[in-house]
Every structure is written in structure tokens, then in C-alpha cells.
Design a protein around this motif. Structure first.
Motif, short mmCIF file in Angstrom:
data_model
loop_
_atom_site.label_atom_id
_atom_site.label_comp_id
_atom_site.label_asym_id
_atom_site.label_seq_id
_atom_site.Cartn_x
_atom_site.Cartn_y
_atom_site.Cartn_z
N ALA A 133 0.85 -1.20 0.00
CA ALA A 133 0.00 0.00 0.00
C ALA A 133 0.88 1.24 0.00
O ALA A 133 1.90 1.31 0.67
CB ALA A 133 -0.89 0.00 1.23
N GLY A 134 0.43 2.23 -0.78
CA GLY A 134 1.19 3.46 -0.82
C GLY A 134 2.54 3.29 -1.49
O GLY A 134 3.49 3.99 -1.18
N ALA A 135 2.67 2.31 -2.39
CA ALA A 135 3.96 2.08 -3.04
C ALA A 135 4.41 3.32 -3.77
O ALA A 135 3.63 3.96 -4.46
CB ALA A 135 3.83 0.92 -4.03
N PRO A 136 5.70 3.68 -3.66
CA PRO A 136 6.19 4.86 -4.34
C PRO A 136 6.08 4.72 -5.84
O PRO A 136 6.00 3.62 -6.39
CB PRO A 136 7.66 4.94 -3.90
N ALA A 137 6.12 5.86 -6.52
CA ALA A 137 5.96 5.86 -7.97
C ALA A 137 7.03 5.02 -8.65
O ALA A 137 6.79 4.39 -9.68
CB ALA A 137 6.02 7.30 -8.49
N ALA A 138 8.24 4.99 -8.07
CA ALA A 138 9.32 4.21 -8.68
C ALA A 138 8.97 2.73 -8.74
O ALA A 138 9.27 2.04 -9.71
CB ALA A 138 10.61 4.42 -7.90
N LEU A 139 8.34 2.24 -7.68
CA LEU A 139 7.94 0.84 -7.67
C LEU A 139 6.81 0.60 -8.65
O LEU A 139 6.80 -0.39 -9.38
CB LEU A 139 7.51 0.43 -6.26
N SER A 140 5.86 1.52 -8.67
CA SER A 140 4.73 1.36 -9.59
C SER A 140 5.20 1.33 -11.03
O SER A 140 4.67 0.62 -11.87
CB SER A 140 3.72 2.49 -9.38
N ALA A 141 6.24 2.11 -11.31
CA ALA A 141 6.75 2.17 -12.67
C ALA A 141 7.39 0.86 -13.10
O ALA A 141 7.56 0.60 -14.28
CB ALA A 141 7.77 3.30 -12.78
N GLN A 142 7.78 0.03 -12.12
CA GLN A 142 8.40 -1.24 -12.44
C GLN A 142 7.38 -2.31 -12.82
O GLN A 142 7.74 -3.37 -13.31
CB GLN A 142 9.24 -1.73 -11.25
N LEU A 143 6.12 -2.04 -12.58
CA LEU A 143 5.09 -2.98 -12.98
C LEU A 143 4.88 -2.91 -14.49
O LEU A 143 4.99 -1.83 -15.09
CB LEU A 143 3.77 -2.64 -12.28
N PRO A 144 4.58 -4.03 -15.11
CA PRO A 144 4.36 -4.00 -16.57
C PRO A 144 3.13 -3.16 -16.91
O PRO A 144 2.18 -3.08 -16.13
CB PRO A 144 4.16 -5.47 -16.92
N ALA A 145 3.17 -2.56 -18.11
CA ALA A 145 2.03 -1.76 -18.56
C ALA A 145 0.82 -2.64 -18.82
O ALA A 145 -0.32 -2.22 -18.64
CB ALA A 145 2.41 -0.98 -19.82
N LYS A 146 1.08 -3.86 -19.22
CA LYS A 146 0.00 -4.81 -19.49
C LYS A 146 0.41 -6.18 -18.99
O LYS A 146 1.52 -6.64 -19.25
CB LYS A 146 -0.28 -4.88 -21.00
N PHE A 147 -0.49 -6.81 -18.25
CA PHE A 147 -0.18 -8.12 -17.69
C PHE A 147 -0.51 -9.23 -18.69
O PHE A 147 -1.51 -9.17 -19.39
CB PHE A 147 -0.94 -8.34 -16.39
N GLU A 148 0.36 -10.24 -18.70
CA GLU A 148 0.20 -11.37 -19.60
C GLU A 148 -0.18 -12.63 -18.82
O GLU A 148 -0.01 -12.69 -17.60
CB GLU A 148 1.49 -11.61 -20.38
N ASN A 149 -0.65 -13.62 -19.54
CA ASN A 149 -0.97 -14.93 -18.97
C ASN A 149 -2.05 -14.84 -17.90
O ASN A 149 -2.03 -15.53 -16.89
CB ASN A 149 0.29 -15.59 -18.39
N LEU A 150 -3.03 -13.97 -18.11
CA LEU A 150 -4.15 -13.88 -17.18
C LEU A 150 -5.13 -15.02 -17.48
O LEU A 150 -5.77 -15.03 -18.53
CB LEU A 150 -4.85 -12.53 -17.32
N GLN A 151 -5.24 -15.94 -16.58
CA GLN A 151 -6.10 -17.09 -16.77
C GLN A 151 -7.37 -17.03 -15.93
O GLN A 151 -8.29 -17.81 -16.13
CB GLN A 151 -5.33 -18.39 -16.46
N TYR A 152 -7.39 -16.12 -14.99
CA TYR A 152 -8.57 -15.96 -14.15
C TYR A 152 -9.17 -14.56 -14.32
O TYR A 152 -10.36 -14.40 -14.49
CB TYR A 152 -8.24 -16.23 -12.69
N PHE A 153 -8.32 -13.58 -14.26
CA PHE A 153 -8.78 -12.21 -14.49
C PHE A 153 -9.24 -12.02 -15.93
O PHE A 153 -8.73 -12.69 -16.84
CB PHE A 153 -7.64 -11.23 -14.24
N PRO A 154 -10.16 -11.11 -16.16
CA PRO A 154 -10.48 -10.74 -17.54
C PRO A 154 -9.24 -10.21 -18.24
O PRO A 154 -8.43 -9.49 -17.66
CB PRO A 154 -11.53 -9.63 -17.37
N LYS A 155 -9.07 -10.57 -19.50
CA LYS A 155 -7.87 -10.15 -20.25
C LYS A 155 -7.76 -8.63 -20.36
O LYS A 155 -6.67 -8.08 -20.46
CB LYS A 155 -7.91 -10.74 -21.66
N ASP A 156 -8.92 -7.96 -20.33
CA ASP A 156 -8.92 -6.51 -20.51
C ASP A 156 -9.03 -5.75 -19.20
O ASP A 156 -9.35 -4.56 -19.18
CB ASP A 156 -10.06 -6.09 -21.44
#
Length: 247
Positions: free
Chosen positions: A13-36
Motif C-alpha cells: 500500500a502506498g507504493a512509491p511511484a518508482a515501484l509502480s513504474a516497475q510494474l508492466p504496462a500490461k499483464f500477460e498470462n491472465l487465466q482468471y482475471f479478464p484479459k482486458d
């Protein structure tokens, strides 16, 4: 919105922007979540799972240094915990959308289970009784007593375990049924430190001493029961059966 995934990205929670920036722009291999699913929506749900289980991203996701999101392979299914997470999500859906949905006179709004319902901040769901029992069996009673004190001090405000009187009383009952009467007495004596006015704890200890043939200790505890609960019929009867006075 339905609880959607146990795939524990674990963003803090409250992750700094630098950490958030390390997350991918789009997640792959979503088998449970909706792809979009929206990126921010997914991250926020993952944060909820992180808190519910008390873990970070790498509990389920491969790679990385365990601190930041750098080099975390979010699309990888290498870790068994991630694969199990999908199964647990589908289990939760079955309970919420099929089993509870068929419950007669279901409350409104309906009660729904989620990660925290079972986990309470633990990566693997456990009760106080199961935790202490495992320690008694592997390390002995003294270690279990020390563990109880640590858990009570460090987790009580978090709601991880039930530290109510009856939680420990039931642990003692279960131990006694397995023939572990000495361990049961130790757990009850520990419990009474925090519930000193409980007549029930005294009575349970008295019953165990009687079972063990320890007459003097049993009599003392039956009398202690009556000091706290003068009308306790069970303690009075036990004393009468043993030919002893209430005082």
C-alpha cells in the motif's frame, strides 16, 4: 464486484511511484482475471490479497529481489503458489456464487467469503489451537507457552488469532481427549493468567487433576471454582462425591 484473484502480486500500500513504474504496462498470462482488466484495478486487487495473506509479490510470482518489482516475472507460472491461487479463487467463486447463493433466506446484502475470511494475515490459514498444537508436538509445552505469549503480544490487535477464553479452553479439551492431560493443564493455566476470574478454567483444571488421580490439586481447583462461582452445581457435586467440603 466479485473477488477475483489470489494470484498475490502483493503490491504494498502506498507504493512509491518508482515501484509502480516497475510494474508492466500490461499483464500477460491472465487465466482468471479478464484479459482486458485495467492495470490499476488489477494492482489494487493484488494489494488486497497481499494484506490478507501477509505476503509480498514473490510469494506467488517468480524472480525479483523480494523487495522491489524489478525482474519479477509476473507472467510465469513456475511457482506452485500461483497455480494454487487460481484454484482457490475458483473455490471462492463456487462458494459465493453457487453454494451460498442457494442458501435459504440469505441475508441482504449477502455475506461473501474472500481471502481474509480464512487467512487473517497468514499465508496458510491456521487457528491458534492448530498452531500451538503443532508446537507442542514438535518442540514441547514450554515452547508452545512462549509462542502463545509472542503471538498474543504481536498479533492480537491484528485479529490473526482468536485469543478469547474459549479458544484455549477448547484446545485443552482436545488435548485431554488425546490423553495429553499434562499439556492440557499447562494450556489452561496459561489461559487463566489472562482470564483470572474464570470459574470454568478452574473447573476444567480440577477435572483433569481428578482424572490424573491428583486429589489435592483437584480439590483445590474445585474450591477455587466455587470462590468465583458460588452456585456452580458441578463443582459442588464433585466435592460431595469426593467426600470433601466446599472450603
Amino acid at each position: 464486484m466479485r473477488i477475483r484473484e489470489f494470484v498475490l502480486v502483493g503490491a504494498v500500500a502506498g507504493a512509491p511511484a518508482a515501484l509502480s513504474a516497475q510494474l508492466p504496462a500490461k499483464f500477460e498470462n491472465l487465466q482468471y482475471f479478464p484479459k482486458d482488466i485495467a492495470r490499476d484495478t488489477l494492482v489494487n486487487v493484488m494489494r488486497g490479497f497481499s494484506f490478507a495473506l501477509g505476503v509480498r509479490c514473490q510469494y506467488c510470482h517468480a524472480g525479483g529481489d523480494g523487495v522491489s518489482f524489478k525482474d519479477v516475472e509476473f507472467k510465469s507460472d513456475d511457482k506452485p503458489t500461483k497455480r494454487k491461487a487460481r484454484y482457490m479463487l475458483r473455490m471462492a467463486d463456487t462458494i459465493n456464487d453457487r453454494l451460498l447463493a442457494a442458501l435459504p433466506d440469505r441475508s441482504a446484502p449477502p455475506v461473501r467469503i474472500s481471502c481474509v475470511t480464512c487467512h487473517h494475515g497468514l499465508s496458510k490459514p491456521a487457528t491458534l489451537a492448530s498452531t500451538l498444537t503443532a508446537t507442542i508436538e514438535s518442540k514441547g509445552t514450554d515452547s508452545a507457552i512462549a509462542q502463545y505469549r509472542r503471538l498474543r503480544e504481536n498479533t492480537m490487535t491484528q485479529g490473526t488469532f482468536d485469543f478469547g477464553q474459549w479458544s484455549m479452553n477448547e484446545l485443552a479439551r482436545t488435548l485431554s481427549e488425546r490423553g495429553k492431560t499434562a499439556e492440557a493443564i499447562a494450556m489452561l493455566e496459561l489461559n487463566q493468567e489472562f482470564y483470572p476470574q474464570s470459574a470454568e478454567i478452574d473447573f476444567m483444571i480440577a477435572e483433569l487433576h481428578r482424572q490424573r488421580g491428583e486429589k489435592d490439586q483437584a480439590l483445590a481447583r474445585y474450591r477455587s471454582t466455587l470462590l468465583k462461582d458460588p452456585n456452580n452445581a458441578r463443582a459442588k457435586q464433585r466435592l460431595a462425591d469426593m467426600g470433601a467440603s466446599p472450603t
